[in-house]
Design an enzyme around this catalytic site. Structure first.
Site, PDB file in Angstrom:
ATOM      1  CD  GLN A 247      -6.822  -4.324   3.934  1.00 17.17           C
ATOM      2  OE1 GLN A 247      -7.748  -5.085   4.165  1.00 17.17           O
ATOM      3  NE2 GLN A 247      -7.006  -3.021   3.761  1.00 17.17           N
TER       4      GLN A 247
ATOM      5  CG  HIS B 172      -1.877   0.986   1.448  1.00 16.69           C
ATOM      6  ND1 HIS B 172      -1.597   2.280   1.819  1.00 16.69           N
ATOM      7  CD2 HIS B 172      -3.231   0.926   1.315  1.00 16.69           C
ATOM      8  CE1 HIS B 172      -2.726   2.968   1.918  1.00 16.69           C
ATOM      9  NE2 HIS B 172      -3.740   2.168   1.607  1.00 16.69           N
TER      10      HIS B 172
ATOM     11  CE  LYS C  86      -7.403  -0.110   6.370  1.00 24.27           C
ATOM     12  NZ  LYS C  86      -7.972   0.397   5.130  1.00 24.27           N
TER      13      LYS C  86
ATOM     14  CG  ASP D  35       0.717  -2.518   6.180  1.00 27.97           C
ATOM     15  OD1 ASP D  35      -0.237  -2.713   6.944  1.00 27.97           O
ATOM     16  OD2 ASP D  35       0.654  -1.782   5.174  1.00 27.97           O
TER      17      ASP D  35
ATOM     18  CB  CYS E 126      -3.760   3.613  -1.429  1.00 29.46           C
ATOM     19  SG  CYS E 126      -4.848   5.004  -1.188  1.00 29.46           S
TER      20      CYS E 126
HETATM   21  N1  PLP Z   1      -1.590  -0.689   4.677  1.00 26.51           N
HETATM   22  C1  PLP Z   1      -2.549  -1.403   4.082  1.00 26.51           C
HETATM   23  C2  PLP Z   1      -2.229  -2.787   3.589  1.00 26.51           C
HETATM   24  C3  PLP Z   1      -3.827  -0.873   3.934  1.00 26.51           C
HETATM   25  O1  PLP Z   1      -4.788  -1.593   3.342  1.00 26.51           O
HETATM   26  C4  PLP Z   1      -4.088   0.423   4.431  1.00 26.51           C
HETATM   27  C5  PLP Z   1      -5.411   1.041   4.249  1.00 26.51           C
HETATM   28  O2  PLP Z   1      -6.203   0.649   3.414  1.00 26.51           O
HETATM   29  C6  PLP Z   1      -3.062   1.125   5.046  1.00 26.51           C
HETATM   30  C7  PLP Z   1      -1.821   0.539   5.151  1.00 26.51           C
HETATM   31  C8  PLP Z   1      -3.283   2.488   5.601  1.00 26.51           C
HETATM   32  O3  PLP Z   1      -4.172   2.415   6.673  1.00 26.51           O
HETATM   33  P1  PLP Z   1      -4.695   3.729   7.393  1.00 26.51           P
HETATM   34  O4  PLP Z   1      -5.279   4.587   6.296  1.00 26.51           O
HETATM   35  O5  PLP Z   1      -5.739   3.232   8.333  1.00 26.51           O
HETATM   36  O6  PLP Z   1      -3.554   4.362   8.067  1.00 26.51           O
END
Ligand code: PLP
Length: 498
Positions: free
Chosen positions: A295, A215, A318, A292, A456
Site C-alpha cells: 500500500q 494484512h 497496486k 510490506d 483482509c
Molecule cells: N499487504 C497489503 C498491505 C495489502 O494491502 C495487500 C493487498 O491488498 C497485500 C499485502 C496482498 O497483496 P496481493 O493480493 O497483491 O498479493
C-alpha cells in the site's frame, strides 16, 4: 534483418535515451530519419518490415521525457477525460489532472448511469493506456520465452524483461537489478521470504515480530512457519489513532527474536508506519526486516536503501500495473543466504540426478516460465508514475486525504476509523445503524466503487471493536469532486434512514 542488441536496448536498462537513439539511429538506419507522413522525423517500428527499431522519442506536452509515440506514459488518444473544470483545473506536478484522468480509459465508464467514481484503489488500481499498450506491443512484437532461445524474439523478450527489472530497481532505489525477484505479488513475496529465508533457521521458542496493522498476507505465512517450527508470533500494538506505539514495539525484542515483518502503510486504515525507525531498532538487535510495501509504493516515494529494508515486497496491480506480477527486493546477502523457494527450469546452473547447482539471485528464485509480459507492463506503469513524479503524487494525495477526512467527518453518524496524523490513501469509516455492505451497495447505485468488509485485516479491525468498515481508498487520479459525490451520497443515505 536483425537489429543489433545494442540498438534495441543500448544501455541494457530499458528504453534508451533520446541521445542514444538519435546517434545510434543515424549510424544504423539513416534512411529512417527522413520525415514520415507526420513530418516528425521519427523512426517508426513499421518503417521497414521485420525491423523492430526504437522510435525517436516524442516530447509529452507536459515537457516530460519522451517515449515512442503511442507507447509512452501518456499515449493518445485520450479517453473521456474530465474537463479541466470537472477536475478543478488542478495539476499533479506538470500534468493536469484532467489529462491524467484521460490516460485511464476505465475512468470514463458509466456505472448505473453515473460516471464511475473509483475509490477502491487499495484493492487494485486502474491501468493507464501506457500499460495496456505496452502489453499489446509485447504480445504483438516481442513475445517469446526468455533467456533461452537463440533467436530474435527471445532477445527482444529478454531485453524487455530485464529492462523492466532495471526500472523496478531504479524506482525503489535498489543498488542493482540483481536485487529484484519477480514474483506473483506481495503474497508470494512474503511466502517466499518466510519459507526460503526465515523458516530454515527457526527453532522452538523463537519469535517473529509483526504489527497489529498487518494484512493477512503478512500474518498467515509467518503463522504457518511458526506452527511448523514451534516458533511464536509477537505483535506490536497501536494507539487509538491506528499508529504503532514505537516504545511498545521496542519492548518486544528479546534474545528469542529472530525476524521482523511490518507494513509501511496499513491497507485498512492508511496509517504510514515509522518503518525506517522500526528497521533501525531491529537492526540494532542484529535482526533482519521485511517491509510490506503493497500500500506504500503508489502513494509515497519509496527508497529501500534509505529504509535499509532487508526485504521489500509489493504488487504490480497496486501501482497501476498488471495483476499476477509483483516484486521481492532483497539485499544481496539475504538473497544469497536464502534457499530456493521452488525448483525447476531457469533457476539452475547444472543438473545431474545426484545434485543441482543453482544460479545466483535473482534467477535462483524464478523457477519456471515467469509472467514475462506483465513484468514488462509493470515497467511501463513505473515509467508512467515516474514521469509524473512520486513526490507530486504524494503531495496531491495528501491534499485529497485531508479533504476527504474533513468532509467525511461532517456526515452525521459517521465514525472515521484510522486517524493517524501520518496516513495515506485510505478513508475507512463506519456509519451508525448501517451495515457496511449496505453502504457499499448504496454507493454502487451511484457509480461509486468502495470496499466494504474486513479488508483482509481482521486483527486491526477487531482492535477497534469492528468486524469491518467501509473503505474508500484513493489514487492520484481522484478529485475533490469525487469525494464530494461520496459525501453527498452518504448524506442522502443517512437522510433516508432518519
Ligand atoms: N499487504 C497489503 C498491505 C495489502 O494491502 C495487500 C493487498 O491488498 C497485500 C499485502 C496482498 O497483496 P496481493 O493480493 O497483491 O498479493
Amino acid at each position: 534483418m536483425t537489429i543489433p542488441r545494442t540498438l534495441f536496448d543500448p544501455a541494457g536498462c530499458g528504453l534508451p535515451s533520446e541521445a542514444d537513439i538519435a546517434s545510434l539511429a543515424s549510424a544504423w538506419f539513416p534512411e529512417f530519419l527522413k520525415p514520415l507522413d507526420s513530418g516528425g522525423g521519427k523512426l517508426s517500428p513499421d518503417a521497414a518490415s521485420g525491423i523492430y527499431a526504437p522510435q525517436v522519442l516524442s516530447k509529452d506536452p507536459a515537457g516530460k521525457p519522451g517515449y515512442p509515440e503511442g507507447q509512452g506514459p501518456f499515449p493518445g488518444p485520450r479517453y473521456g477525460s474530465l474537463s479541466a473544470d470537472a477536475s478543478g483545473g488542478r495539476y499533479v506536478g506538470a500534468r493536469s489532472l484532467a489529462a491524467i484522468r484521460g490516460d485511464f480509459p476505465i475512468l470514463a465508464e458509466k456505472v448505473h448511469g453515473h460516471d464511475l467514481v473509483w475509490l477502491d484503489n487499495a484493492a487494485t488500481t486502474q491501468r493507464p493506456k501506457a500499460v495496456i499498450q505496452r502489453l499489446t506491443c509485447f504480445y504483438e512484437r516481442e513475445n517469446s520465452n526468455v533467456h533461452r532461445g537463440a533467436h530474435e524474439l527471445a532477445a527482444r523478450a529478454t531485453d524487455a524483461l530485464e529492462a523492466a527489472r532495471n526500472k523496478v530497481a531504479r524506482f525503489i532505489g535498489a543498488p542493482s537489478p540483481d536485487n529484484i525477484v519477480f514474483v506473483r505479488g506481495t503474497t508470494e513475496g512474503i511466502n517466499l521470504t518466510a519459507q526460503a529465508f526465515v523458516k530454515p533457521f527457526l527453532k522452538p521458542g523463537d519469535e517473529i515480530i509483526l504489527t497489529m496493522l498487518e494484512h493477512h498476507a503478512n500474518i498467515v505465512p509467518w503463522q504457518i512457519i511458526a506452527e511448523e517450527t514451534g516458533a511464536r508470533i509477537r505483535v506490536a500494538p497501536i494507539d487509538p489513532s491506528g499508529q504503532i506505539i514505537l516504545s511498545e514495539y521496542e519492548k518486544l525484542f528479546n534474545r528469542h527474536t529472530r525476524f521482523v515483518a511490518l507494513t509501511q502503510v496499513s491497507n485498512a486504515l492508511g496509517t504510514i508506519t515509522p518503518a525506517a525507525d522500526m528497521v533501525r531498532i531491529a537492526h540494532a538487535q542484529g535482526l533482519r526486516v521485511l517491509i510490506d510495501g503493497a500500500q506504500a509504493v503508489s502513494h509515497l516515494p519509496v527508497n529501500v536503501a534509505a529504509l535499509d529494508a532487508d526485504w521489500y515486497v509489493f504488487s504490480g496491480h497496486k501501482i497501476f500495473g498488471p495483476t499476477g506480477i509483483g516484486v521481492l527486493y532483497g539485499k544481496r546477502e539475504v538473497l544469497e543466504a536464502a534457499r530456493p523457494y521452488q525448483g525447476g527450469g531457469n533457476m539452475i546452473a547444472d543438473v545431474t540426478f545426484e545434485r543441482t547447482l543453482y544460479q545466483g539471485p535473482p534467477a535462483k528464485f524464478e523457477a519456471g516460465t515467469g509472467n514475462i509480459a506483465d513484468a514488462v507492463g509493470l515497467g511501463a506503469a513505473l515509467d508512467y508514475v515516474d514521469a509524473i513524479g512520486m513526490e507530486h503524487i504524494a503531495a496531491w494525495e495528501q491534499e485529497l486525504v485531508a479533504y476527504g477526512m474533513k468532509a467525511l467527518a461532517g456526515v452525521a453518524g459517521l465514525r472515521l476509523v484510522g486517524t493517524a496524523s501520518h496516513k495515506a490513501g485510505v478513508l475507512s469509516f463506519v456509519l451508525d445503524r448501517c451495515h457496511n455492505e449496505d453502504v457499499g451497495r448504496f454507493l454502487n447505485t451511484k457509480g461509486i466503487a468502495v470496499r466494504a468488509g474486513h479488508h483482509c485485516a481482521q486483527p486491526v479491525l477487531r482492535f477497534f471493536g469492528l468486524e469491518g468498515t467501509v473503505r474508500p481508498s484513493l489514487a492520484f487520479y481522484n478529485t475533490f469532486e469525487e469525494i464530494d459525490k461520496l459525501v453527498q451520497a452518504l448524506q442522502e443515505l443517512t437522510d433516508r434512514r432518519k
